[in-house]
Design a protein around this motif. Structure first.
Motif, PDB file in Angstrom:
ATOM      1  N   LYS A 161      42.940  77.694   1.672  1.00  0.00           N
ATOM      2  CA  LYS A 161      43.565  77.055   0.358  1.00  0.00           C
ATOM      3  C   LYS A 161      44.844  76.389   0.560  1.00  0.00           C
ATOM      4  N   PRO A 162      45.253  75.775  -0.176  1.00  0.00           N
ATOM      5  CA  PRO A 162      46.668  74.986   0.034  1.00  0.00           C
ATOM      6  C   PRO A 162      47.865  75.771  -0.529  1.00  0.00           C
ATOM      7  N   GLU A 163      47.546  76.780  -1.493  1.00  0.00           N
ATOM      8  CA  GLU A 163      48.485  77.689  -2.054  1.00  0.00           C
ATOM      9  C   GLU A 163      48.086  79.233  -2.205  1.00  0.00           C
ATOM     10  N   ALA A 164      49.143  79.990  -2.142  1.00  0.00           N
ATOM     11  CA  ALA A 164      48.942  81.415  -2.216  1.00  0.00           C
ATOM     12  C   ALA A 164      50.094  82.027  -3.078  1.00  0.00           C
ATOM     13  N   VAL A 165      49.849  83.010  -3.620  1.00  0.00           N
ATOM     14  CA  VAL A 165      50.938  83.636  -4.664  1.00  0.00           C
ATOM     15  C   VAL A 165      51.983  84.231  -3.924  1.00  0.00           C
ATOM     16  N   LEU A 166      52.992  84.473  -4.471  1.00  0.00           N
ATOM     17  CA  LEU A 166      54.225  85.125  -3.505  1.00  0.00           C
ATOM     18  C   LEU A 166      54.121  86.494  -3.292  1.00  0.00           C
ATOM     19  N   GLU A 167      52.958  87.263  -3.919  1.00  0.00           N
ATOM     20  CA  GLU A 167      52.705  88.567  -3.681  1.00  0.00           C
ATOM     21  C   GLU A 167      52.072  88.814  -2.534  1.00  0.00           C
ATOM     22  N   GLU A 168      52.017  89.902  -1.732  1.00  0.00           N
ATOM     23  CA  GLU A 168      51.179  90.244  -0.404  1.00  0.00           C
ATOM     24  C   GLU A 168      49.736  89.743  -0.979  1.00  0.00           C
ATOM     25  N   THR A 169      48.990  88.904  -0.131  1.00  0.00           N
ATOM     26  CA  THR A 169      47.909  88.543  -0.360  1.00  0.00           C
ATOM     27  C   THR A 169      47.108  88.264   0.937  1.00  0.00           C
ATOM     28  N   GLU A 170      45.906  88.082   0.851  1.00  0.00           N
ATOM     29  CA  GLU A 170      44.955  87.521   1.962  1.00  0.00           C
ATOM     30  C   GLU A 170      44.617  86.121   1.977  1.00  0.00           C
ATOM     31  N   LEU A 171      44.583  85.248   3.068  1.00  0.00           N
ATOM     32  CA  LEU A 171      44.313  84.153   3.291  1.00  0.00           C
ATOM     33  C   LEU A 171      43.314  83.764   4.414  1.00  0.00           C
ATOM     34  N   LYS A 172      42.252  83.127   4.017  1.00  0.00           N
ATOM     35  CA  LYS A 172      41.209  82.756   5.046  1.00  0.00           C
ATOM     36  C   LYS A 172      41.714  81.378   5.558  1.00  0.00           C
ATOM     37  N   VAL A 173      41.569  81.384   6.905  1.00  0.00           N
ATOM     38  CA  VAL A 173      41.627  80.135   7.548  1.00  0.00           C
ATOM     39  C   VAL A 173      40.329  79.893   8.392  1.00  0.00           C
ATOM     40  N   LEU A 174      39.897  78.704   8.162  1.00  0.00           N
ATOM     41  CA  LEU A 174      38.614  78.332   8.862  1.00  0.00           C
ATOM     42  C   LEU A 174      38.846  77.215   9.958  1.00  0.00           C
ATOM     43  N   LEU A 175      38.733  77.331  11.266  1.00  0.00           N
ATOM     44  CA  LEU A 175      38.724  76.467  12.208  1.00  0.00           C
ATOM     45  C   LEU A 175      37.480  75.807  12.548  1.00  0.00           C
ATOM     46  N   GLU A 176      37.411  74.611  12.835  1.00  0.00           N
ATOM     47  CA  GLU A 176      36.113  74.219  13.376  1.00  0.00           C
ATOM     48  C   GLU A 176      36.332  73.169  14.743  1.00  0.00           C
ATOM     49  N   LEU A 177      35.869  73.764  15.831  1.00  0.00           N
ATOM     50  CA  LEU A 177      36.123  73.021  16.996  1.00  0.00           C
ATOM     51  C   LEU A 177      34.723  72.094  17.316  1.00  0.00           C
TER      52      LEU A 177
ATOM     53  N   ASN B  59      40.338  92.066  14.756  1.00  0.00           N
ATOM     54  CA  ASN B  59      38.958  92.482  14.201  1.00  0.00           C
ATOM     55  C   ASN B  59      38.820  91.442  12.812  1.00  0.00           C
ATOM     56  N   ASN B  60      39.717  90.793  12.326  1.00  0.00           N
ATOM     57  CA  ASN B  60      39.549  89.885  11.224  1.00  0.00           C
ATOM     58  C   ASN B  60      39.369  88.542  11.839  1.00  0.00           C
TER      59      ASN B  60
ATOM     60  N   GLY C 158      31.576  84.542  16.328  1.00  0.00           N
ATOM     61  CA  GLY C 158      30.406  84.710  17.000  1.00  0.00           C
ATOM     62  C   GLY C 158      30.464  85.537  18.195  1.00  0.00           C
ATOM     63  N   ASN C 159      29.468  85.508  18.879  1.00  0.00           N
ATOM     64  CA  ASN C 159      29.320  86.295  20.059  1.00  0.00           C
ATOM     65  C   ASN C 159      30.059  85.656  21.284  1.00  0.00           C
ATOM     66  N   TYR C 160      31.274  85.490  21.042  1.00  0.00           N
ATOM     67  CA  TYR C 160      32.131  85.029  22.353  1.00  0.00           C
ATOM     68  C   TYR C 160      33.133  86.069  22.682  1.00  0.00           C
ATOM     69  N   LYS C 161      33.674  85.885  23.868  1.00  0.00           N
ATOM     70  CA  LYS C 161      34.804  87.167  24.287  1.00  0.00           C
ATOM     71  C   LYS C 161      36.105  86.906  23.504  1.00  0.00           C
ATOM     72  N   LYS C 162      36.422  87.740  23.060  1.00  0.00           N
ATOM     73  CA  LYS C 162      37.917  87.844  22.267  1.00  0.00           C
ATOM     74  C   LYS C 162      38.745  88.785  22.959  1.00  0.00           C
ATOM     75  N   THR C 163      40.005  88.334  23.135  1.00  0.00           N
ATOM     76  CA  THR C 163      41.000  89.388  23.855  1.00  0.00           C
ATOM     77  C   THR C 163      42.293  89.209  22.968  1.00  0.00           C
ATOM     78  N   GLU C 164      43.011  89.921  22.895  1.00  0.00           N
ATOM     79  CA  GLU C 164      44.380  90.268  22.256  1.00  0.00           C
ATOM     80  C   GLU C 164      45.596  90.744  23.113  1.00  0.00           C
ATOM     81  N   LYS C 165      46.551  90.006  22.796  1.00  0.00           N
ATOM     82  CA  LYS C 165      47.878  90.131  23.619  1.00  0.00           C
ATOM     83  C   LYS C 165      49.031  89.669  22.991  1.00  0.00           C
TER      84      LYS C 165
ATOM     85  N   VAL D 268      39.212  83.038  10.163  1.00  0.00           N
ATOM     86  CA  VAL D 268      40.475  84.055  10.462  1.00  0.00           C
ATOM     87  C   VAL D 268      41.091  84.445   8.973  1.00  0.00           C
ATOM     88  N   ASN D 269      40.981  85.939   8.980  1.00  0.00           N
ATOM     89  CA  ASN D 269      41.686  86.590   7.827  1.00  0.00           C
ATOM     90  C   ASN D 269      43.015  87.022   8.259  1.00  0.00           C
ATOM     91  N   LEU D 270      44.091  86.414   7.542  1.00  0.00           N
ATOM     92  CA  LEU D 270      45.426  86.526   7.488  1.00  0.00           C
ATOM     93  C   LEU D 270      45.827  87.348   6.181  1.00  0.00           C
TER      94      LEU D 270
END
Length: 524
Positions: free
Chosen positions: A35-51, A261-262, A266-273, A294-296
């Protein structure tokens, strides 16, 4: 015993002249949607990546393929062995001189018919004769067959920048007194499994494919569909455009927070660092797509601005000597007091795809526990949920395909017996396809085309024609490329061109951000 007797690749034409190295840029294109816009208050933003894999199939990676085939006694029934031989003949004739093939069979034990052989006109004829001579007998020692197939790939002398893959076909339950194939380490290669006929055990075959590096499980209940199912797998393998595809997502300063966790990929290896999430996709076919949701969490903003909220880096290996590092990309959102809540069709579709996948998993778990009515209710809930979004702009008809799958699955839940024979393998194939975001045959190969690529579509038609008359050779892979070039002459440069345009846009955006920042400083 070691299997380091793989044949070298001998050039069949004079290629001594220096040739320009293929474009590495643009073989994977990434688009960012939010979404191009989000409110000033704390909120969630979903970002979709297509490879998306993008390139020229003439520039694809060479393949080392090992077919691991069940030739136990049950393969005599309904001429299964004959149908296997026809499916294998199609496969053999579609491989190119840059490819190699080895065939492993298993019954009470396992046998390697020949080492990895370069595919030439002469070797094709010899391999086909060996396949035609296969006989069905004995028990089902799947573990021995899979172990041998893995060893053939592990022991190769020539492996650099070559795609190693296994196609495992079985028509029955494994004989556990010989070992459990699910315990064979398969994480180094893609293992594509095929349950052939009504007696195949989907639980075993699905688990093997899930533990492998990008493999899928295909349910081939219809004995006449084996050739079509093989053709779809091959249509992917012969269009591997990149290997070692890696995506790294990094939160930007303190404007947003990302949690592993957000991040759904799919069923692919994820690592966090160190605040970053890395996803390893492995190989990507030409025209194949990987979606990452991605849920931000956007923290409260003090003023209206347009910050970067997510950094996106990705790399892959093409045919070049080094991995290609793509220029970084960013996701941006405008923080505003009057932000609109405009829905994005792509996000709606992907969220519903993932929601449907989870519903099918839950329904299967209930049905496996003999709670068939509750399972049917879960499937009906999923259908009703999709009804609410069926009018969304959906050019790829993802929602329609999901509805079709749910209807079929519901139809296989009329009784516990029918579910176990047809519903369970159908659900498992649906799951593996959507978890891998990769085509897997299930039910009607013609009707269910989720994640199919253009080459797969072409091979489906060729496999149908070949089944009618196996004495008539299908078009060669070189002829396939020639046809694709005629239909899309810009394919070799489309990916690089798109890449450089994206880089230019990113550069202009950076310049614009610098100018805006400079203006704000002067005003202050």
């Amino acid at each position: 015993m070691t299997y380091d007797d793989d044949e070298p690749i001998v050039a069949l034409v004079d290629d001594s002249e220096d040739k320009p190295e293929a474009f590495e840029a643009g073989k994977t294109q990434v688009t960012i949607t939010n979404k191009p816009e989000a409110v000033l208050e704390e909120t969630e933003l979903k970002v979709l990546l297509e490879l998306t894999g993008s390139g020229d199939n003439e520039d694809r990676a060479p393949v080392d393929l090992v077919t691991v085939l069940d030739v136990s006694g049950s393969m005599k029934d309904e001429d299964k062995i004959g149908k296997l031989q026809i499916a294998m003949q199609f496969l053999i004739q579609k491989l190119s001189p840059i490819d190699r093939l080895s065939v492993v069979t298993f019954s009470k034990g396992s046998s390697r018919l020949f080492p990895l052989r370069q595919i030439t006109n002469e070797s094709q004829l010899d391999i086909i004769e060996k396949v035609k001579a296969l006989n069905a007998h004995g028990a089902t020692n799947m573990a021995a067959g899979l172990q041998m197939g893995i060893q053939v790939l592990n022991d190769r002398r020539l492996s650099n920048r070559r795609v190693g893959a296994i196609m495992l076909m079985s028509d029955g339950d494994q004989s556990l007194r010989y070992g459990d194939a699910r315990q064979v380490p398969v994480d180094s290669f893609a293992v594509y499994t095929f349950g052939f006929g009504s007696d195949a055990k989907p639980e075993v075959l699905k688990e093997i494919s899930e533990k492998s590096k990008g493999g899928t499980f295909s349910d081939v209940r219809n004995l006449n569909d084996l050739g079509k199912a093989f053709s779809q797998c091959l249509g992917g393998l012969l269009t591997v455009i990149v290997q070692d595809l890696n995506l790294t997502l990094t939160q930007v300063n303190k404007e947003s927070k990302i949690d592993i966790n957000n991040v759904t990929a799919g069923n692919y290896k994820k690592t966090e660092k160190d605040g970053s999430v890395n996803i390893s996709f492995g190989e990507l076919y030409n025209s194949e797509v990987r979606m990452v949701l991605v849920n931000l969490l956007l923290l409260k903003a003090d003023s209206e601005k347009s910050p970067d909220v997510l950094h996106v880096n990705y790399s892959y290996r093409g045919k070049g000597k080094r991995a290609f590092e793509a220029p970084p990309m960013t996701a941006t959102v405008t923080r505003s007091k009057t932000a609109t809540d405009k829905e994005i069709p792509k996000l709606i579709i992907e969220e519903n795809r993932l929601k449907t996948l989870n519903s099918v998993k839950e329904a299967r778990a209930l049905a496996d526990n003999k709670e068939l009515e509750r399972a049917k209710d879960k499937v009906d809930e999923a259908k009703n949920s999709l009804e609410g979004v069926k009018d969304v702009d959906d050019p790829k008809q993802v929602i329609k395909a999901l509805m079709y799958d749910l209807e079929r699955l519901s139809g296989f839940m009329k009784s516990q017996e029918e579910y176990e024979e047809k519903g369970r393998p159908y659900a498992m194939s649906f799951e593996t396809s959507h978890e891998r975001q990769r085509y897997a045959a299930r039910g009607d190969v013609d009707a269910v085309r989720a994640f199919a690529t253009p080459r797969m579509d072409a091979y489906l038609e060729q496999a149908k024609e070949f089944a009618k008359d196996p004495t008539k050779p299908p078009p060669s892979a070189a002829e396939d490329v020639k046809q694709e070039r005629a239909e899309n002459p810009l394919a070799p440069i489309a990916g690089p061109l798109s890449h450089y345009i994206t880089v230019a846009i990113q550069a202009l955006k950076s310049i614009d951000d610098i100018l805006k920042s400079s203006t704000n400083v002067k005003r202050t």
